[in-house]
Design an enzyme around this catalytic site. Sequence first.
Site, short mmCIF file in Angstrom:
data_model
loop_
_atom_site.label_atom_id
_atom_site.label_comp_id
_atom_site.label_asym_id
_atom_site.label_seq_id
_atom_site.Cartn_x
_atom_site.Cartn_y
_atom_site.Cartn_z
N MET A 106 -2.94 23.21 -23.25
CA MET A 106 -2.98 21.57 -23.85
C MET A 106 -1.53 21.14 -24.19
O MET A 106 -1.48 20.58 -25.22
CB MET A 106 -4.02 21.54 -24.66
CG MET A 106 -5.38 21.74 -24.14
SD MET A 106 -6.71 21.30 -25.30
CE MET A 106 -6.96 23.22 -25.89
N PRO A 149 -10.31 29.29 -13.54
CA PRO A 149 -9.40 28.01 -13.45
C PRO A 149 -9.38 27.08 -12.23
O PRO A 149 -8.82 26.20 -12.21
CB PRO A 149 -8.15 28.99 -13.61
CG PRO A 149 -8.53 30.28 -12.66
CD PRO A 149 -9.95 30.58 -12.99
N LYS A 166 -16.54 13.36 -17.59
CA LYS A 166 -16.26 11.86 -17.29
C LYS A 166 -15.54 11.09 -18.44
O LYS A 166 -16.00 11.12 -19.79
CB LYS A 166 -17.30 11.18 -16.84
CG LYS A 166 -17.21 10.64 -15.59
CD LYS A 166 -18.67 9.67 -15.21
CE LYS A 166 -19.09 10.04 -13.75
NZ LYS A 166 -20.39 9.61 -13.57
N GLY A 193 -14.51 24.93 -17.52
CA GLY A 193 -13.43 25.60 -16.88
C GLY A 193 -12.93 26.65 -17.50
O GLY A 193 -13.06 27.01 -18.88
N GLY A 194 -12.14 27.58 -16.67
CA GLY A 194 -11.78 28.82 -17.37
C GLY A 194 -12.92 29.66 -18.12
O GLY A 194 -13.95 30.01 -17.49
N ASP A 195 -12.88 29.92 -19.49
CA ASP A 195 -13.74 30.74 -20.13
C ASP A 195 -14.28 29.79 -21.04
O ASP A 195 -13.89 29.24 -21.78
CB ASP A 195 -13.20 31.97 -20.85
CG ASP A 195 -14.04 32.86 -21.57
OD1 ASP A 195 -14.65 33.68 -21.05
OD2 ASP A 195 -14.37 32.46 -22.99
N ASP A 214 -17.89 20.30 -16.70
CA ASP A 214 -16.65 19.65 -17.18
C ASP A 214 -15.71 19.10 -16.23
O ASP A 214 -15.79 19.17 -14.87
CB ASP A 214 -15.74 20.76 -17.89
CG ASP A 214 -16.56 20.60 -19.35
OD1 ASP A 214 -17.15 19.84 -19.76
OD2 ASP A 214 -16.13 21.69 -20.12
N THR A 249 -10.06 32.94 -17.76
CA THR A 249 -9.29 32.03 -18.49
C THR A 249 -8.02 31.56 -17.83
O THR A 249 -7.27 32.34 -17.29
CB THR A 249 -9.11 32.38 -19.81
OG1 THR A 249 -8.32 31.16 -20.58
CG2 THR A 249 -8.39 33.62 -19.98
N1 SAH Z 1 -11.56 27.15 -21.43
C1 SAH Z 1 -10.34 26.76 -20.80
C2 SAH Z 1 -9.37 26.08 -21.49
C3 SAH Z 1 -9.80 24.58 -21.73
S1 SAH Z 1 -8.60 23.73 -22.42
C4 SAH Z 1 -9.77 28.14 -20.13
O1 SAH Z 1 -10.40 29.23 -20.60
O2 SAH Z 1 -8.92 28.01 -19.24
C5 SAH Z 1 -7.77 22.91 -21.37
C6 SAH Z 1 -6.46 23.35 -21.15
O3 SAH Z 1 -6.62 24.64 -20.00
C7 SAH Z 1 -5.31 22.44 -20.15
O4 SAH Z 1 -4.84 21.43 -20.89
C8 SAH Z 1 -4.53 23.76 -19.54
O5 SAH Z 1 -3.54 23.81 -20.69
C9 SAH Z 1 -5.47 24.72 -19.39
N2 SAH Z 1 -5.78 24.78 -17.93
C10 SAH Z 1 -7.13 24.54 -17.48
N3 SAH Z 1 -7.11 24.88 -16.18
C11 SAH Z 1 -5.99 25.15 -15.76
C12 SAH Z 1 -5.28 25.31 -14.46
N4 SAH Z 1 -5.81 25.21 -13.34
N5 SAH Z 1 -3.80 25.54 -14.53
C13 SAH Z 1 -3.09 25.41 -15.68
N6 SAH Z 1 -3.74 25.15 -16.81
C14 SAH Z 1 -5.02 25.09 -16.87
#
Ligand code: SAH
Length: 499
Positions: A169, A10, A55, A86-88, A33, A116
């Site tokens: 989101m 994250p 971008k 980002g995240g998973d 990303d 995530t």
């Molecule tokens: N694959 C990502 C999600 C992508 S969708 C995951 O697993 O986290 C993008 C959404 O993820 C954003 O709109 C928000 O809701 C959330 N998100 C991603 N990074 C974040 C963060 N550092 N803090 C809060 N929400 C986050």
Amino acid sequence: MKVTLVGAGPGSIGLLTVKGLETLQRADVVLYDRFVSGDILAVIPDSAEMINVGKYAGNHPVPQNVINNLLLEKARQGKNVVRLKGGDPFVFARGGEELEFLSENNIPFEVVPGVTSAVAAAAYAGIPLTHRDCASSFHVITAHAKNNEALNINFDALVKLDGTLIFLMGVSVIDIICERCINAGMDKDMPAAIVENAAVNSQRKFLGTITALPEIVRANNVKSPAVIIIGKVCQFSTRCDWFGQKYLPLRGKRVVVTRVKHGMSELIDNLRELGCYVVEIPCLRIAPLTGSGSALEKSLKNIKGYSWLIFTSCAGVNVFFDYLIDTCIDIRELSGVRIACVGAGTEKELNKRGITVDYVPAEYNGAALAHGLAELVKDGERALILRAKDGDKELTRLLIDAGIDFDDVPVYEKVKDTAVVSIDADAIADNKFDFAAFTSPSAVECFAEVAVCANFSEIKAVCIGEKTAAAAMSYGMDVYVSTDATAESMVEKIKELSA
Ligand code: SAH
């Protein structure tokens, strides 16, 4: 040839997996990303091609078919391709679509999961997603509708599950989310939370009920990325908080640090640990001056001619010992030579190599070193100074005054690396930070170059020593000098100024 989907977690590098890190370090090409942080991008080797597919051109992200074709093209060139998300990569990140496409084209692939934001936001907000007393499941839902159509979520079913609901989101549609939960029969006083910039030091968390949260979000101008958590478990958030202001003395403070790319930074680590949001500018690079015909090569041919080796920085120690290894010079060649250095960090670096330093002055500066050596170096002994090009002239001047024979050998130089991959440019341009911390005059120069639009007179510059302070003053900054020339002392100064 392979494509690896890597979850970056994250936020900052601490929540990247070890496997993710190793994969990045071996990458030839990285497609990354929008929400991938600078400290993660900084571990990618310089040799790798970096493609920012997050971008926005106009207001549109790079289209998925363009990304797919890039993955294919680079993989077919035989490269190790990393798709960094980002995240998973399988949580609302179109990882599945990319793998389908690669599979159709017979490209081998692998997936490295990431933490995530759904789970990280809860952890960093002190919200246990499940709890034996009140939540036996949690559900992660996207509030983003395909092609911006109306939300197609079965709220009746979700509310009946009576678990914890996590919406990603969802900032712009928080009114609809809360309203539809209430319409589906959820208690209007159900606890809820929103976590903006989760798991990084700029995180903000707001608590309320599903009735009150939309207004709280508006009043505080909460922005994406944010995670919305709805459920009884949100009631634990205050009690289980560990990432709030009261536990971390510098939480809420933003500090810009110009640092050496790929280098460790004790200063950044210390600031982060205290809750600071660090805006890194990785635009300096250590360039070893150890090629064939170098001054170092010449002086090492006559290593027995020296009684003392003098180091003034960690980088000097690293470059010197790397050189010994690269050129197969046995460390026993140094036997009998005494070693002096400036600074606890430099001493630690020497200790790591099994060397107990013979002399470290109590004060961390070249003048103190010269005064100490004047007492220790005997007549007829010669010293070899191994340090940066254009090092402090005061050290050499004082050694000459003391009648000490020496060679001053530049083993590296700090050069500007203009290929800065990712910086929080907005934060810098708008002076949206509380301090800039500088550990060398070249760090000030680099900052000034990147932050062309900044209003220098408004910048509180915390500097490691007088030379650095002079550089910052030449730009008209508001300058403060740390008591000692150490990362800890700089942090102390920032704490003192923040109190
Ligand atoms: N694959 C990502 C999600 C992508 S969708 C995951 O697993 O986290 C993008 C959404 O993820 C954003 O709109 C928000 O809701 C959330 N998100 C991603 N990074 C974040 C963060 N550092 N803090 C809060 N929400 C986050």
